[in-house]
Write a protein that holds these residues in place. Structure first.
Motif, PDB file in Angstrom:
ATOM      1  N   MET A 190       7.668 125.328 105.114  1.00  0.00           N
ATOM      2  CA  MET A 190       6.614 124.687 105.901  1.00  0.00           C
ATOM      3  C   MET A 190       5.494 125.663 106.248  1.00  0.00           C
ATOM      4  O   MET A 190       4.341 125.264 106.419  1.00  0.00           O
ATOM      5  CB  MET A 190       7.208 124.089 107.186  1.00  0.00           C
ATOM      6  CG  MET A 190       8.131 122.918 106.947  1.00  0.00           C
ATOM      7  SD  MET A 190       8.822 122.263 108.478  1.00  0.00           S
ATOM      8  CE  MET A 190       9.810 120.900 107.844  1.00  0.00           C
ATOM      9  N   GLU A 193       3.279 125.696 103.187  1.00  0.00           N
ATOM     10  CA  GLU A 193       2.570 124.427 103.062  1.00  0.00           C
ATOM     11  C   GLU A 193       1.386 124.341 104.019  1.00  0.00           C
ATOM     12  O   GLU A 193       0.368 123.726 103.723  1.00  0.00           O
ATOM     13  CB  GLU A 193       3.530 123.263 103.330  1.00  0.00           C
ATOM     14  CG  GLU A 193       4.579 123.077 102.243  1.00  0.00           C
ATOM     15  CD  GLU A 193       5.598 122.024 102.628  1.00  0.00           C
ATOM     16  OE1 GLU A 193       5.510 121.510 103.762  1.00  0.00           O
ATOM     17  OE2 GLU A 193       6.489 121.722 101.814  1.00  0.00           O
ATOM     18  N   GLN A 194       1.513 124.982 105.189  1.00  0.00           N
ATOM     19  CA  GLN A 194       0.470 124.902 106.206  1.00  0.00           C
ATOM     20  C   GLN A 194      -0.439 126.126 106.206  1.00  0.00           C
ATOM     21  O   GLN A 194      -1.164 126.367 107.171  1.00  0.00           O
ATOM     22  CB  GLN A 194       1.118 124.696 107.580  1.00  0.00           C
ATOM     23  CG  GLN A 194       1.931 123.422 107.661  1.00  0.00           C
ATOM     24  CD  GLN A 194       2.626 123.228 108.992  1.00  0.00           C
ATOM     25  OE1 GLN A 194       2.060 123.526 110.039  1.00  0.00           O
ATOM     26  NE2 GLN A 194       3.853 122.718 108.963  1.00  0.00           N
ATOM     27  N   ASN A 195      -0.382 126.892 105.122  1.00  0.00           N
ATOM     28  CA  ASN A 195      -1.227 128.077 104.965  1.00  0.00           C
ATOM     29  C   ASN A 195      -1.023 129.093 106.089  1.00  0.00           C
ATOM     30  O   ASN A 195      -1.962 129.750 106.545  1.00  0.00           O
ATOM     31  CB  ASN A 195      -2.714 127.680 104.902  1.00  0.00           C
ATOM     32  CG  ASN A 195      -3.059 126.944 103.628  1.00  0.00           C
ATOM     33  OD1 ASN A 195      -2.404 127.110 102.598  1.00  0.00           O
ATOM     34  ND2 ASN A 195      -4.090 126.122 103.681  1.00  0.00           N
ATOM     35  N   GLU A 217       3.370 118.240 111.746  1.00  0.00           N
ATOM     36  CA  GLU A 217       2.251 117.874 110.879  1.00  0.00           C
ATOM     37  C   GLU A 217       2.613 117.931 109.396  1.00  0.00           C
ATOM     38  O   GLU A 217       1.735 117.965 108.546  1.00  0.00           O
ATOM     39  CB  GLU A 217       1.060 118.797 111.150  1.00  0.00           C
ATOM     40  CG  GLU A 217       0.537 118.708 112.576  1.00  0.00           C
ATOM     41  CD  GLU A 217      -0.651 119.617 112.807  1.00  0.00           C
ATOM     42  OE1 GLU A 217      -1.080 120.293 111.856  1.00  0.00           O
ATOM     43  OE2 GLU A 217      -1.159 119.655 113.947  1.00  0.00           O
ATOM     44  N   THR A 218       3.911 117.936 109.107  1.00  0.00           N
ATOM     45  CA  THR A 218       4.347 118.034 107.713  1.00  0.00           C
ATOM     46  C   THR A 218       3.725 116.958 106.827  1.00  0.00           C
ATOM     47  O   THR A 218       3.281 117.230 105.711  1.00  0.00           O
ATOM     48  CB  THR A 218       5.883 117.947 107.630  1.00  0.00           C
ATOM     49  OG1 THR A 218       6.463 118.998 108.404  1.00  0.00           O
ATOM     50  CG2 THR A 218       6.345 118.090 106.188  1.00  0.00           C
ATOM     51  N   ASN A 220       0.959 115.526 107.073  1.00  0.00           N
ATOM     52  CA  ASN A 220      -0.469 115.763 106.815  1.00  0.00           C
ATOM     53  C   ASN A 220      -0.694 116.656 105.604  1.00  0.00           C
ATOM     54  O   ASN A 220      -1.774 116.643 105.010  1.00  0.00           O
ATOM     55  CB  ASN A 220      -1.133 116.402 108.036  1.00  0.00           C
ATOM     56  CG  ASN A 220      -1.140 115.485 109.241  1.00  0.00           C
ATOM     57  OD1 ASN A 220      -0.882 114.289 109.108  1.00  0.00           O
ATOM     58  ND2 ASN A 220      -1.426 116.027 110.409  1.00  0.00           N
ATOM     59  N   TYR A 221       0.327 117.438 105.267  1.00  0.00           N
ATOM     60  CA  TYR A 221       0.187 118.387 104.166  1.00  0.00           C
ATOM     61  C   TYR A 221       0.772 117.865 102.860  1.00  0.00           C
ATOM     62  O   TYR A 221       0.802 118.580 101.860  1.00  0.00           O
ATOM     63  CB  TYR A 221       0.841 119.729 104.541  1.00  0.00           C
ATOM     64  CG  TYR A 221       0.116 120.445 105.648  1.00  0.00           C
ATOM     65  CD1 TYR A 221      -0.866 121.389 105.382  1.00  0.00           C
ATOM     66  CD2 TYR A 221       0.395 120.171 106.983  1.00  0.00           C
ATOM     67  CE1 TYR A 221      -1.539 122.044 106.404  1.00  0.00           C
ATOM     68  CE2 TYR A 221      -0.275 120.815 108.013  1.00  0.00           C
ATOM     69  CZ  TYR A 221      -1.239 121.749 107.712  1.00  0.00           C
ATOM     70  OH  TYR A 221      -1.912 122.386 108.725  1.00  0.00           O
ATOM     71  N   ARG A 224      -1.220 118.015  99.628  1.00  0.00           N
ATOM     72  CA  ARG A 224      -1.381 119.279  98.915  1.00  0.00           C
ATOM     73  C   ARG A 224      -0.797 119.204  97.507  1.00  0.00           C
ATOM     74  O   ARG A 224      -1.239 119.916  96.606  1.00  0.00           O
ATOM     75  CB  ARG A 224      -0.708 120.404  99.701  1.00  0.00           C
ATOM     76  CG  ARG A 224      -0.856 121.771  99.058  1.00  0.00           C
ATOM     77  CD  ARG A 224      -0.403 122.876  99.955  1.00  0.00           C
ATOM     78  NE  ARG A 224      -0.597 124.181  99.333  1.00  0.00           N
ATOM     79  CZ  ARG A 224      -0.467 125.327  99.958  1.00  0.00           C
ATOM     80  NH1 ARG A 224      -0.145 125.340 101.239  1.00  0.00           N
ATOM     81  NH2 ARG A 224      -0.653 126.469  99.320  1.00  0.00           N
TER      82      ARG A 224
END
Length: 306
Positions: A190, A193-195, A217-218, A220-221, A224
């Motif tokens: 995670m 994934e969230q940078n 907020e998983t 939301n990504y 990607r």
């Protein structure tokens, strides 16, 4: 769940409410609660533990497919609250006794809380342990001293923080003790994934596990997966660009051409564009043979106790 009212029969309107348990601080729902019960009231319900005093924190939408396993008994009266307070004081003494016996027996367990339901059906001891604990002798000793049925409940480290509450690195009370009713799996993937920097230590909560908010907020990504990797070269309308950055808050991808001029493309425009990937960057982990970064963090082996 709201029942229609019949003025002639004076039937009481009932609904589903959201409650919070006072021992574990977990949330759940209860059906068939009179409408006269308001947020902030205490009610008595029947659970697998016995008769429990719980706090009403609001109203809820009934789940007809999976109705709550708890039965509403009554709105708590002054006597119920007095009994609860008396049991809390008694539980504190019992917890001290249990800790001394566990230490004497050499048991590796961190005892958190003792709890006695209103009807004194049993006394429960919540504890955290890295492995299984043979507490048979401990239970026998406790039963002799307390003259009650003993139940030991192993919980996870995150459950422990939820019980007592704590302040997170954000400066706010931990999410688990504020509003969370279940723990989602949180892992180091995670972070990527969230940078976020792949340094689990920076994102570890009070409980020693990865912070629960990383999972909020998983979804939301998820988009990607449809985007080209950062630093990859792509062709857009016959021109070569390099993928510079993703902005998941403002929902756009930033490209730069060979001269360094930026091109901003919104997520909702990506699917309608003919983007051809020319090359992708070589992963720093392409020759990886396995490391601790692949291990899942934040998963409690012990099931949550409601």
């Amino acid at each position: 769940m709201v029942k229609t009212i019949d003025k002639k029969s004076k039937e009481v309107r009932k609904r589903t409410v959201r409650i919070r348990f006072l021992d574990t601080h977990k949330f759940h729902e209860v059906d068939e609660v009179p409408e006269t019960v308001q947020k902030g009231d205490f009610i008595v319900i029947e659970t697998e533990k016995g008769e429990e005093l719980v706090l009403v924190v609001g109203y809820a939408i009934p789940d007809k497919e999976n109705p709550p396993p708890y039965k509403f008994l009554r709105k708590a009266g002054k006597k119920d609250i007095q009994i609860f307070d008396k049991h809390e004081k008694e539980s504190e003494g019992a917890l001290i006794t249990c800790k001394k016996l566990a230490e004497k027996l050499g048991l590796k367990m961190n005892l958190l809380k003792a709890y006695i339901p209103l009807n004194r059906s049993k006394i429960m001891f919540y504890y955290v342990s890295e492995g299984r604990v043979d507490f048979r002798q401990l239970v026998r000793e406790l039963a002799k001293r307390l003259k009650m049925r003993i139940e030991m409940r192993q919980v996870g480290v995150r459950d422990g923080v939820q019980m007592f509450g704590a302040v997170g690195v954000c400066g706010n009370e931990c999410c688990c003790s504020l509003f969370m009713d279940r723990f989602d799996t949180v892992n180091v993937e995670m972070l990527e994934e969230q940078n976020l920097p792949p340094t689990p230590a920076k994102f570890t909560g009070v409980c020693g596990r990865l912070m629960c908010c990383l999972s909020f907020e998983t979804e939301n990504y998820e988009f990607r997966k449809n985007l080209p990797e950062i630093d990859s070269e792509v062709e857009i309308d016959g021109k070569v660009y390099r993928v510079k950055n993703f902005d998941f808050i403002r929902e756009y991808v930033e490209f730069t051409d060979m001269e360094g001029s930026p091109l901003i493309v919104r997520f909702d425009q990506i699917e309608n564009m003919n983007i051809k990937v020319l090359s992708v960057p070589q992963s720093a982990c392409s020759d990886c043979t396995g490391c601790s970064m692949n291990n899942t963090e934040g998963e409690d082996e012990v099931k949550d106790e409601g």
